[in-house]
Design a protein around this motif. Structure first.
Motif, PDB file in Angstrom:
ATOM      1  N   LEU A 219       7.898 114.052 -83.052  1.00  0.00           N
ATOM      2  CA  LEU A 219       7.358 114.213 -81.656  1.00  0.00           C
ATOM      3  C   LEU A 219       6.967 114.727 -80.148  1.00  0.00           C
ATOM      4  N   SER A 220       6.479 115.393 -79.897  1.00  0.00           N
ATOM      5  CA  SER A 220       6.978 115.789 -78.099  1.00  0.00           C
ATOM      6  C   SER A 220       6.637 114.090 -77.573  1.00  0.00           C
ATOM      7  N   GLU A 221       6.918 114.023 -76.087  1.00  0.00           N
ATOM      8  CA  GLU A 221       6.485 113.336 -75.667  1.00  0.00           C
ATOM      9  C   GLU A 221       5.848 113.455 -74.352  1.00  0.00           C
ATOM     10  N   HIS A 222       5.396 114.847 -74.596  1.00  0.00           N
ATOM     11  CA  HIS A 222       4.404 115.426 -73.724  1.00  0.00           C
ATOM     12  C   HIS A 222       3.192 115.384 -74.443  1.00  0.00           C
ATOM     13  N   ASP A 223       2.394 115.736 -73.675  1.00  0.00           N
ATOM     14  CA  ASP A 223       1.129 115.724 -74.501  1.00  0.00           C
ATOM     15  C   ASP A 223       0.501 116.839 -75.008  1.00  0.00           C
ATOM     16  N   SER A 224       0.649 117.592 -73.926  1.00  0.00           N
ATOM     17  CA  SER A 224       0.387 119.176 -73.628  1.00  0.00           C
ATOM     18  C   SER A 224       0.950 119.904 -72.608  1.00  0.00           C
ATOM     19  N   GLY A 225       0.765 121.467 -72.747  1.00  0.00           N
ATOM     20  CA  GLY A 225       1.469 121.421 -71.827  1.00  0.00           C
ATOM     21  C   GLY A 225       2.777 123.180 -71.794  1.00  0.00           C
TER      22      GLY A 225
ATOM     23  N   PHE B  14      -1.814 115.862 -81.720  1.00  0.00           N
ATOM     24  CA  PHE B  14      -2.038 117.130 -82.985  1.00  0.00           C
ATOM     25  C   PHE B  14      -1.863 115.800 -83.837  1.00  0.00           C
ATOM     26  N   LEU B  15      -0.692 114.892 -84.393  1.00  0.00           N
ATOM     27  CA  LEU B  15      -0.793 114.732 -85.531  1.00  0.00           C
ATOM     28  C   LEU B  15      -1.540 112.934 -85.732  1.00  0.00           C
ATOM     29  N   LYS B  16      -2.230 112.584 -85.270  1.00  0.00           N
ATOM     30  CA  LYS B  16      -3.237 111.755 -84.825  1.00  0.00           C
ATOM     31  C   LYS B  16      -3.743 112.396 -85.454  1.00  0.00           C
ATOM     32  N   ALA B  17      -4.990 114.170 -85.125  1.00  0.00           N
ATOM     33  CA  ALA B  17      -6.449 114.983 -85.427  1.00  0.00           C
ATOM     34  C   ALA B  17      -5.673 115.292 -87.082  1.00  0.00           C
TER      35      ALA B  17
ATOM     36  N   ILE C 188       2.756 105.247 -79.208  1.00  0.00           N
ATOM     37  CA  ILE C 188       1.741 104.802 -79.568  1.00  0.00           C
ATOM     38  C   ILE C 188       0.295 104.927 -78.461  1.00  0.00           C
ATOM     39  N   ARG C 189       0.975 105.976 -77.651  1.00  0.00           N
ATOM     40  CA  ARG C 189       0.058 106.074 -76.168  1.00  0.00           C
ATOM     41  C   ARG C 189      -1.092 106.992 -77.670  1.00  0.00           C
ATOM     42  N   HIS C 190      -1.028 107.538 -78.362  1.00  0.00           N
ATOM     43  CA  HIS C 190      -2.187 108.148 -79.159  1.00  0.00           C
ATOM     44  C   HIS C 190      -2.434 107.507 -80.550  1.00  0.00           C
ATOM     45  N   GLY C 191      -2.190 106.473 -80.959  1.00  0.00           N
ATOM     46  CA  GLY C 191      -2.459 105.636 -81.487  1.00  0.00           C
ATOM     47  C   GLY C 191      -1.436 105.479 -82.984  1.00  0.00           C
ATOM     48  N   LEU C 192      -0.224 106.460 -83.369  1.00  0.00           N
ATOM     49  CA  LEU C 192       0.740 106.402 -83.961  1.00  0.00           C
ATOM     50  C   LEU C 192       1.804 105.601 -84.160  1.00  0.00           C
TER      51      LEU C 192
END
Ligand code: PGA
Length: 265
Positions: free
Chosen positions: A78-84, A94-97, A129-133
């Motif tokens: 996964l990326s270390e970034h959330d978006s951009g 996106f993975l959590k979705a 962890i921030r995204h609940g994965l």
């Protein structure tokens, strides 16, 4: 049901790497689920997860949800970034979705081939962890490290670095994968795996606390097959396996998952 001695439910995870497109993934996951049902696997006794390429995830998610298959899945990165403005990257959001449960972080192939260093691995662990994965944090020494520093120094340092920014109880999995054992046919011995896994558990205790150390599954990876899984699963600090090549063979992967039948753990 968790293992009586440790309270941890074993996890057998298949890392497909760059194999199987989304159509092949659907056929594969369906057959794997049938094979495990035919064998009357008790899914409360062992958790099974697959890690397909990104482009397969939506198909795997849809199949698992529609057929209510007792399988979990995750991404390989996964990326270390959330978006951009990060062309080509995939966010943990996106993975959590897509209902991913897990994500591999710091696999040695990404460290070697994509130049991921300890800082990247720490940032990706935090992003997961921030995204609940649940990040499956991969650590392990190369043949050269083994000769120069012994077996545990590098994996211990890598795990310390990955957990550096984390405080408090956290849901993680750690995979100890000696680089020299990956894809080589030459697995570590169960005793070697246990020795390093014990030290990695101590790193978790020191970094985030004893409760997390006690509940974290530590997997062994590197040339795991149905013929050697038994020895690893008998070790008190080894709670499962991260399987590469053998996870692409349904009969073989299914036998690895059913380790309890042939090892009497
Ligand atoms: P292997 O790979 O089982 O093919 O050795 C393990 C891994 O890279 O996760």
């Amino acid at each position: 049901m968790a293992r009586m001695t440790t309270g941890r439910v074993p996890l057998i995870a298949g890392n497909w790497k760059l194999n199987l497109d989304h159509l092949q993934a659907i056929a594969f996951v369906q057959k794997l689920a049938w094979s495990l049902k035919d064998a009357r696997l008790d899914f409360d006794e062992v958790e099974v997860a697959v890690f397909p390429p990104y482009t397969d995830l939506r198909s795997v998610q849809t199949l698992i949800a529609a057929d209510k298959l007792p399988l979990k899945f995750g991404a390989q990165n996964l990326s270390e970034h959330d978006s951009g403005a990060y062309t080509g990257e995939i966010s943990g959001a996106f993975l959590k979705a897509l209902d991913c449960d897990f994500v591999l972080v710091g696999h040695s192939e990404r460290r070697m081939l994509n130049g991921e260093g300890d800082d990247d691995v720490a940032a990706k662990t935090a992003a997961a962890i921030r995204h609940g994965l649940v990040p499956v944090i991969c650590v392990g020494e190369s043949a050269e490290d083994l000769e120069k520093h012994g077996q545990s120094a590098v994996p211990v340092a890598q795990l310390k670095a990955a957990l550096a920014g984390i405080t408090g109880a956290v849901d993680i999995v750690v995979a100890y994968e000696p680089v020299w054992a990956i894809g080589s046919g030459q697995a570590a011995t169960p005793e070697q795996a246990e020795q390093v896994a014990g030290q990695l558990r101590q790193v978790i205790a020191d970094a985030v606390g004893q409760d997390t150390a006690d509940s974290t599954r530590i997997l062994y990876g590197g040339s795991v097959k149905s013929g050697n899984i038994a020895g690893f699963m008998r070790q008190p600090n080894v709670d499962g396996a991260l399987v590469g090549g053998a996870s692409l063979d349904i009969a073989e992967f299914s036998k690895i998952i059913r380790f309890q039948n042939h090892v009497g753990v």
